[in-house]
Design a protein around this motif. Sequence first.
Motif, PDB file in Angstrom:
ATOM      1  N   ASP A   1     -61.635 -53.379  -2.785  1.00 54.32           N
ATOM      2  CA  ASP A   1     -60.474 -54.208  -2.463  1.00 54.32           C
ATOM      3  C   ASP A   1     -59.318 -53.333  -1.987  1.00 54.32           C
ATOM      4  N   GLY A   2     -58.189 -53.973  -1.713  1.00 53.38           N
ATOM      5  CA  GLY A   2     -57.046 -53.250  -1.185  1.00 53.38           C
ATOM      6  C   GLY A   2     -56.496 -52.200  -2.125  1.00 53.38           C
ATOM      7  N   ARG A   3     -56.613 -52.435  -3.414  1.00 47.01           N
ATOM      8  CA  ARG A   3     -56.137 -51.437  -4.375  1.00 47.01           C
ATOM      9  C   ARG A   3     -56.905 -50.129  -4.244  1.00 47.01           C
TER      10      ARG A   3
ATOM     11  N   ALA B   1     -55.881 -48.432  -0.984  1.00 47.19           N
ATOM     12  CA  ALA B   1     -54.572 -47.787  -1.118  1.00 47.19           C
ATOM     13  C   ALA B   1     -54.684 -46.485  -1.897  1.00 47.19           C
TER      14      ALA B   1
ATOM     15  N   GLU C   1     -58.371 -59.107   4.777  1.00 44.41           N
ATOM     16  CA  GLU C   1     -57.771 -59.244   3.447  1.00 44.41           C
ATOM     17  C   GLU C   1     -57.611 -57.893   2.780  1.00 44.41           C
ATOM     18  N   VAL C   2     -58.615 -57.038   2.912  1.00 42.30           N
ATOM     19  CA  VAL C   2     -58.528 -55.708   2.309  1.00 42.30           C
ATOM     20  C   VAL C   2     -57.427 -54.895   2.979  1.00 42.30           C
ATOM     21  N   GLN C   3     -57.342 -54.958   4.300  1.00 49.09           N
ATOM     22  CA  GLN C   3     -56.281 -54.230   5.000  1.00 49.09           C
ATOM     23  C   GLN C   3     -54.901 -54.716   4.576  1.00 49.09           C
ATOM     24  N   GLU C   4     -54.702 -56.013   4.560  1.00 46.56           N
ATOM     25  CA  GLU C   4     -53.397 -56.569   4.199  1.00 46.56           C
ATOM     26  C   GLU C   4     -53.032 -56.224   2.762  1.00 46.56           C
ATOM     27  N   ASP C   5     -53.995 -56.316   1.864  1.00 51.57           N
ATOM     28  CA  ASP C   5     -53.732 -56.009   0.455  1.00 51.57           C
ATOM     29  C   ASP C   5     -53.387 -54.531   0.278  1.00 51.57           C
ATOM     30  N   ALA C   6     -54.088 -53.668   0.997  1.00 46.58           N
ATOM     31  CA  ALA C   6     -53.811 -52.235   0.893  1.00 46.58           C
ATOM     32  C   ALA C   6     -52.400 -51.908   1.375  1.00 46.58           C
TER      33      ALA C   6
ATOM     34  N   LYS D   1     -49.889 -53.048  -1.196  1.00 47.62           N
ATOM     35  CA  LYS D   1     -49.844 -52.169  -2.368  1.00 47.62           C
ATOM     36  C   LYS D   1     -49.089 -50.888  -2.060  1.00 47.62           C
TER      37      LYS D   1
END
Length: 349
Positions: free
Chosen positions: A202-204, A207, A334-339, A342
């Motif tokens: 995931d984005g976390r 990041a 979604e992963v890019q945006e979440d990263a 964060k």
Amino acid sequence: MSAKLLSRYPWALNPFIISAPMRVMSGPTLAVAVSRAGGLGFIGPGIKTKDISIDLEEASALLQTGVSSPILNTLPLLPVGVGFQLWGDDLNDAITAVEKYNPCAAWLYAPKESAKEYEEWSRQIRQVSPQTQIWIQIGTLGEAKQLLQISQKPDVIVVQGAESGGHGRANDGMGIMSLFPEVADAVASSQIPLVAAGGIADGRGVAAALCLGASGVAMGTRFLAAEEARISRGYQNEVVRASDGAVNTTRTLLYNHLRGTFGWPTAYSPRTIINKSFVEYQEGTPFDELKSLHDDALKAGDDGWGPDGRLATYAGASVGLIHNVASAENIVREVQEDAVEKIQSLRFD
């Protein structure tokens, strides 16, 4: 270094998300979908090396249909990568496929004996397709240092942590949070971009990897739960269901042998979700009996997976972070945006 890597793949967006070349399961539909979403999709090795030509032909056809970024259709190279397992793949067949289709990257992994084998594969790939970037996956500091000693150095090094699914280091692997910085320090003078892999879903995780200095992040297990993955729904359901990877996954060769797969170098062992086959193996059930039960489960369709199932469910320790099946496009975005969210939240007054 991230900008340097992204410049080689002009359609890709930052953070750079890569779908790992999982054997058979990462087919052309998944690879093309990831690249179309602004990542880089890899086609995994097939049952036979010749299968990669069929998959590259399909990927080429897919890129001519549907909606693609204008950049994807005007590139001199095919905007997907291919993966090869050196211990089992045929070099001549691999070269034939690369020469014909010119994939943008070739991901090399698991030599039979030594890092010297990377030299011959890299040299021949570069001879027939000079612009194809060579990616080499390692799982230890020692392997990373060996790459600096060979004549054909990689364009990218993939640093795989022990949390990974599929075949990782059997006994000497280390978690990505410790392994990556040490590898980065060791190869810093080479200026070779590093991609982080293993336990990131995931984005976390993305990041964190970027903060460690990664130029991109490769995910395998998360893309098992992509709509475009070339696996059974029962397999996907188990990836979504499973949690607590420290308890419910393990590294074992049992499932390889139940499936009739032998020959992996001793340094590697796959991580799988535990089910009845492994539980009964631990209890002392003879292999021949487990093999018979496994083969019966092959006839059960989607019921062959799950806690009461018996089929191989190769997956990483990050399974507890995966809660749904989604399109590859949605996963990438979604992963890019979440990263990004964060990273932007890490502001210190």
